[in-house]
Structure formats: C-alpha cells, structure tokens
Design a protein around this motif. Structure first.
Motif, PDB file in Angstrom:
ATOM      1  N   ALA A 103       0.846  -1.211   0.000  1.00  0.00           N
ATOM      2  CA  ALA A 103       0.000   0.000   0.000  1.00  0.00           C
ATOM      3  C   ALA A 103       0.879   1.259   0.000  1.00  0.00           C
ATOM      4  CB  ALA A 103      -0.931  -0.022   1.213  1.00  0.00           C
ATOM      5  N   GLU A 104       1.968   1.244   0.757  1.00  0.00           N
ATOM      6  CA  GLU A 104       2.894   2.402   0.786  1.00  0.00           C
ATOM      7  C   GLU A 104       3.506   2.679  -0.582  1.00  0.00           C
ATOM      8  OE1 GLU A 104       4.452   1.679   5.336  1.00  0.00           O
ATOM      9  OE2 GLU A 104       5.901   1.453   3.699  1.00  0.00           O
ATOM     10  N   SER A 105       3.619   1.608  -1.409  1.00  0.00           N
ATOM     11  CA  SER A 105       4.175   1.779  -2.762  1.00  0.00           C
ATOM     12  C   SER A 105       3.126   2.344  -3.723  1.00  0.00           C
ATOM     13  CB  SER A 105       4.674   0.439  -3.313  1.00  0.00           C
ATOM     14  OG  SER A 105       5.624  -0.127  -2.463  1.00  0.00           O
ATOM     15  N   GLY A 106       1.905   2.566  -3.238  1.00  0.00           N
ATOM     16  CA  GLY A 106       0.836   3.087  -4.090  1.00  0.00           C
ATOM     17  C   GLY A 106      -0.041   1.987  -4.654  1.00  0.00           C
ATOM     18  N   GLY A 107       0.152   0.776  -4.156  1.00  0.00           N
ATOM     19  CA  GLY A 107      -0.653  -0.359  -4.620  1.00  0.00           C
ATOM     20  C   GLY A 107       0.221  -1.374  -5.347  1.00  0.00           C
ATOM     21  N   GLY A 108      -0.402  -2.473  -5.730  1.00  0.00           N
ATOM     22  CA  GLY A 108       0.373  -3.525  -6.400  1.00  0.00           C
ATOM     23  C   GLY A 108      -0.473  -4.771  -6.554  1.00  0.00           C
ATOM     24  N   ALA A 109       0.187  -5.922  -6.507  1.00  0.00           N
ATOM     25  CA  ALA A 109      -0.518  -7.182  -6.790  1.00  0.00           C
ATOM     26  C   ALA A 109      -0.088  -8.284  -5.829  1.00  0.00           C
ATOM     27  CB  ALA A 109      -0.234  -7.621  -8.226  1.00  0.00           C
ATOM     28  N   ILE A 110      -1.074  -9.079  -5.427  1.00  0.00           N
ATOM     29  CA  ILE A 110      -0.797 -10.311  -4.693  1.00  0.00           C
ATOM     30  C   ILE A 110      -1.338 -11.464  -5.537  1.00  0.00           C
ATOM     31  CG2 ILE A 110      -1.261 -11.664  -2.597  1.00  0.00           C
ATOM     32  CD1 ILE A 110      -1.466  -9.056  -1.038  1.00  0.00           C
ATOM     33  N   ILE A 111      -0.513 -12.496  -5.678  1.00  0.00           N
ATOM     34  CA  ILE A 111      -0.922 -13.680  -6.436  1.00  0.00           C
ATOM     35  C   ILE A 111      -0.862 -14.864  -5.477  1.00  0.00           C
ATOM     36  CG2 ILE A 111      -0.363 -15.161  -8.408  1.00  0.00           C
ATOM     37  CD1 ILE A 111       1.445 -12.401  -9.069  1.00  0.00           C
ATOM     38  N   ASN A 112      -1.960 -15.557  -5.354  1.00  0.00           N
ATOM     39  CA  ASN A 112      -2.009 -16.745  -4.494  1.00  0.00           C
ATOM     40  C   ASN A 112      -1.970 -18.005  -5.350  1.00  0.00           C
ATOM     41  OD1 ASN A 112      -2.207 -15.119  -2.223  1.00  0.00           O
ATOM     42  ND2 ASN A 112      -4.455 -15.153  -2.231  1.00  0.00           N
ATOM     43  N   GLN A 113      -1.252 -19.014  -4.851  1.00  0.00           N
ATOM     44  CA  GLN A 113      -1.146 -20.246  -5.637  1.00  0.00           C
ATOM     45  C   GLN A 113      -2.226 -21.232  -5.206  1.00  0.00           C
ATOM     46  OE1 GLN A 113       0.118 -20.674  -8.416  1.00  0.00           O
ATOM     47  NE2 GLN A 113       2.071 -21.710  -8.329  1.00  0.00           N
ATOM     48  N   GLY A 114      -3.226 -21.398  -6.076  1.00  0.00           N
ATOM     49  CA  GLY A 114      -4.240 -22.424  -5.854  1.00  0.00           C
ATOM     50  C   GLY A 114      -3.795 -23.702  -6.541  1.00  0.00           C
ATOM     51  N   SER A 115      -4.737 -24.415  -7.085  1.00  0.00           N
ATOM     52  CA  SER A 115      -4.461 -25.682  -7.786  1.00  0.00           C
ATOM     53  C   SER A 115      -5.782 -26.150  -8.390  1.00  0.00           C
ATOM     54  CB  SER A 115      -3.968 -26.736  -6.788  1.00  0.00           C
ATOM     55  OG  SER A 115      -4.010 -28.028  -7.364  1.00  0.00           O
ATOM     56  N   VAL A 116      -5.707 -27.028  -9.392  1.00  0.00           N
ATOM     57  CA  VAL A 116      -6.947 -27.668  -9.850  1.00  0.00           C
ATOM     58  C   VAL A 116      -7.577 -28.458  -8.703  1.00  0.00           C
ATOM     59  CG1 VAL A 116      -6.444 -27.772 -12.324  1.00  0.00           C
ATOM     60  CG2 VAL A 116      -5.638 -29.624 -10.816  1.00  0.00           C
ATOM     61  N   ALA A 117      -6.757 -28.797  -7.699  1.00  0.00           N
ATOM     62  CA  ALA A 117      -7.278 -29.524  -6.526  1.00  0.00           C
ATOM     63  C   ALA A 117      -8.282 -28.685  -5.740  1.00  0.00           C
ATOM     64  CB  ALA A 117      -6.124 -29.944  -5.610  1.00  0.00           C
ATOM     65  N   ALA A 118      -8.337 -27.375  -6.020  1.00  0.00           N
ATOM     66  CA  ALA A 118      -9.340 -26.504  -5.390  1.00  0.00           C
ATOM     67  C   ALA A 118     -10.662 -26.567  -6.142  1.00  0.00           C
ATOM     68  CB  ALA A 118      -8.834 -25.057  -5.372  1.00  0.00           C
TER      69      ALA A 118
END
Ligand SMILES: NC(=O)c1ccc[n+]([C@@H]2O[C@H](COP(=O)([O-])OP(=O)(O)OC[C@H]3O[C@@H](n4cnc5c(N)ncnc54)[C@H](O)[C@@H]3O)[C@@H](O)[C@H]2O)c1
Length: 257
Positions: free
Chosen positions: A131-146
């Motif tokens: 947030a201090e950087s002005g925003g960005g991205a988080i990527i979570n690792q799911g799976s076809v198992a989800a």
C-alpha cells in the motif's frame, strides 16, 4: 524481454524450486528486483545467484511462511534491501496424500499451515508495504485440486480450496488499497513436489504414473513451470490491471471436461 516489471520489487515464496523458481527468473528478466524466499536457504541462494549472475537483481531470504515472525522479517528484508514492495507471490506449498480415512493429523496441520496460514501471514506482513508503494498485486497459488476432487489428496484439496476462497475475500478487502489479488489454479506440472504423487499413482513406476496423469489432460501433456510463471507475470503486471478476485485456471483443459 519487455521490462513489464521495471522498477518493481517482488517477493516470491517457495522460489527455490519449481514454479516459484521459474517465476523468480522471469520476473527478474522483466526488470523486477526479486526476493527469493524459501524454507531451504541453499535452494533460495542458488536461485538468487542464477539471477544475479545473469545481470538481474535478487536476494535470497530463508523463511518458513507458516511462522509469523519469519513472514514479517522476509517482508522487512525486502523493503530494507530494495526500498519498497510491489508484488507478493504466495507460491510456497506442500502436498499431503491420503483420503480422510488415512491422512494423519500432523500432515493435515502442516498442509494447512504452509498453504493457507502461510498465505495469510505473508499477505498480512506485505499489505501495508505494498500500500505504501501506491498499490500492487498479490498472487495466491491455488491448484486444480481446489476446483475438482482428487482421490487421496483430501487435505491438499481442502487447503487449496481455502486459498481460492481467501483470494476472493482479500480482493474485496484490499481493492481500496489499490492491491489486486488473484489466484492461479495450475494443473499438474512436473516438479519435485509432484514426483512422489506421480510415482504413487503408477504403483511405484514413475513413467506409468506420468502416462496415467497425462491421459487426464486434453492438451496431451503436463504443464511446465515456465508456463505457470508466465500467468503469474501477467497477474503481477499492469497487463492484468482490471483483474482482481479472479481465479485463473492454467490446466491444459483438465477441468473443462
Ligand atoms: N507442481 C504442480 O503440479 C502443482 C499444481 C498445482 C499447484 N501447485 C502449487 O504450486 C506451488 C509450487 O509448487 P511446485 O510444484 O513448484 O513445488 P516445489 O516443491 O518444486 O517447490 C516448492 C518450494 O516451496 C518451498 N517451501 C515448502 N514449504 C515452505 C515453507 N513453509 N516456507 C517457505 N517455503 C516453503 C520448498 O522448499 C520448495 O522450494 C505450490 O503451492 C503447489 O501446491 C503445484
């Protein structure tokens, strides 16, 4: 390469092997300074060294994502070294075999601790910094198992299902911080994580296990770490600026059947 992550700082967990390692190399080639975080310090060092030898920016940070203090210090190290944080790729994961009738409580707990709690702890540490950087991205690792049931992987299916649900919830909560949160659900990729499962499926014969697994994939082959890394790059970069809360399936058609 096109410099899609020029000036960005990315922390990738589980980057000492497999998909995380491929993502670390690709993100660095696209201009990011990469924090290569892994439980295995030597593996993290190897990935970081490969990147720096090739002229990229990277540091290795040993971390158990399931321990709050370690998740906090990995994020703090990223900011101390590179001055900011823009991207978090919650890639670290462990599998766990067995149906509910067979799985041990210890395996169940570790599977949830790394895949689910680790995603929570690293995200909690990273959100204020992104947030201090002005925003960005988080990527979570799911799976076809989800997304579909997989025989004899009860804890893993449940944990990846939780990661997908958490992704949607995070996307809502973090939109006002200008942080986009998306998940990738890869199909089978041949990495050290999958080798025991493929061997077990083939009754101890890896080639037989591979053939049985490939038969489930309309595209006629398994995925590669680089193919998943390219999806992660898309989600990390401004190319995906209108995506948040998305569950991106990368599985050669496996769940389309
Ligand atoms: N390979 C596949 O077929 C596949 C398919 C779908 C999803 N995934 C997911 O992709 C991710 C990466 O898998 P991979 O196949 O590249 O596995 P991998 O085993 O090659 O790499 C995983 C890395 O995570 C690290 N790690 C494990 N526990 C950790 C912890 N507590 N803290 C920090 N690091 C830790 C390991 O040391 C390893 O270097 C995992 O979340 C996995 O569940 C993999």
């Amino acid at each position: 390469m096109t410099g899609r992550l020029d000036g960005k700082v990315a922390l990738i967990t589980g980057a000492g092997s497999g998909i995380g390692q491929a993502a670390a190399e690709l993100f660095a080639a696209e201009g990011a300074a990469v924090v290569v975080a892994d439980l295995r310090a030597e593996a993290a060092e190897e990935t970081a060294l490969k990147i720096t030898k090739g002229g990229g920016k990277a540091i290795a940070v040993p971390v158990d994502v399931a321990v709050a203090e370690q998740a906090e210090s990995a994020v703090a190290r990223a900011v101390a070294e590179f001055g900011r944080l823009d991207v978090l790729y919650n890639n670290a994961g462990v599998d766990s075999s067995g149906s509910v009738a067979e799985a041990t409580e210890a395996d169940w707990d570790r599977c949830f601790a790394v895949n689910v709690k680790g995603t929570f702890l690293c995200s909690r540490a990273a959100v204020p910094r992104i947030a201090e950087s002005g925003g960005g991205a988080i990527i979570n690792q799911g799976s076809v198992a989800a997304l579909v049931g997989i025989r004899n992987f009860a804890a893993y299916c449940a944990a990846k299902g939780a990661v997908v649900s958490l992704t949607r919830s995070m996307a809502l909560d973090l939109a006002s911080h200008r942080i986009r949160v998306n998940a990738i659900c890869p199909g089978t990729v041949f990495t050290p994580l999958m080798e025991p499962m493929l061997r077990a499926r083939g009754g101890g014969d890896l080639e037989a296990g591979l053939a049985m697994t490939v038969a489930k994939y309309p595209i006629g082959r398994l995925g590669t770490p680089e193919e998943i890394a390219r999806v992660a790059l898309f989600l990390a970069s401004d190319d995906s600026s209108f995506l948040t809360g998305s569950i991106v399936t990368a599985d050669g058609g496996m769940t389309a059947q």
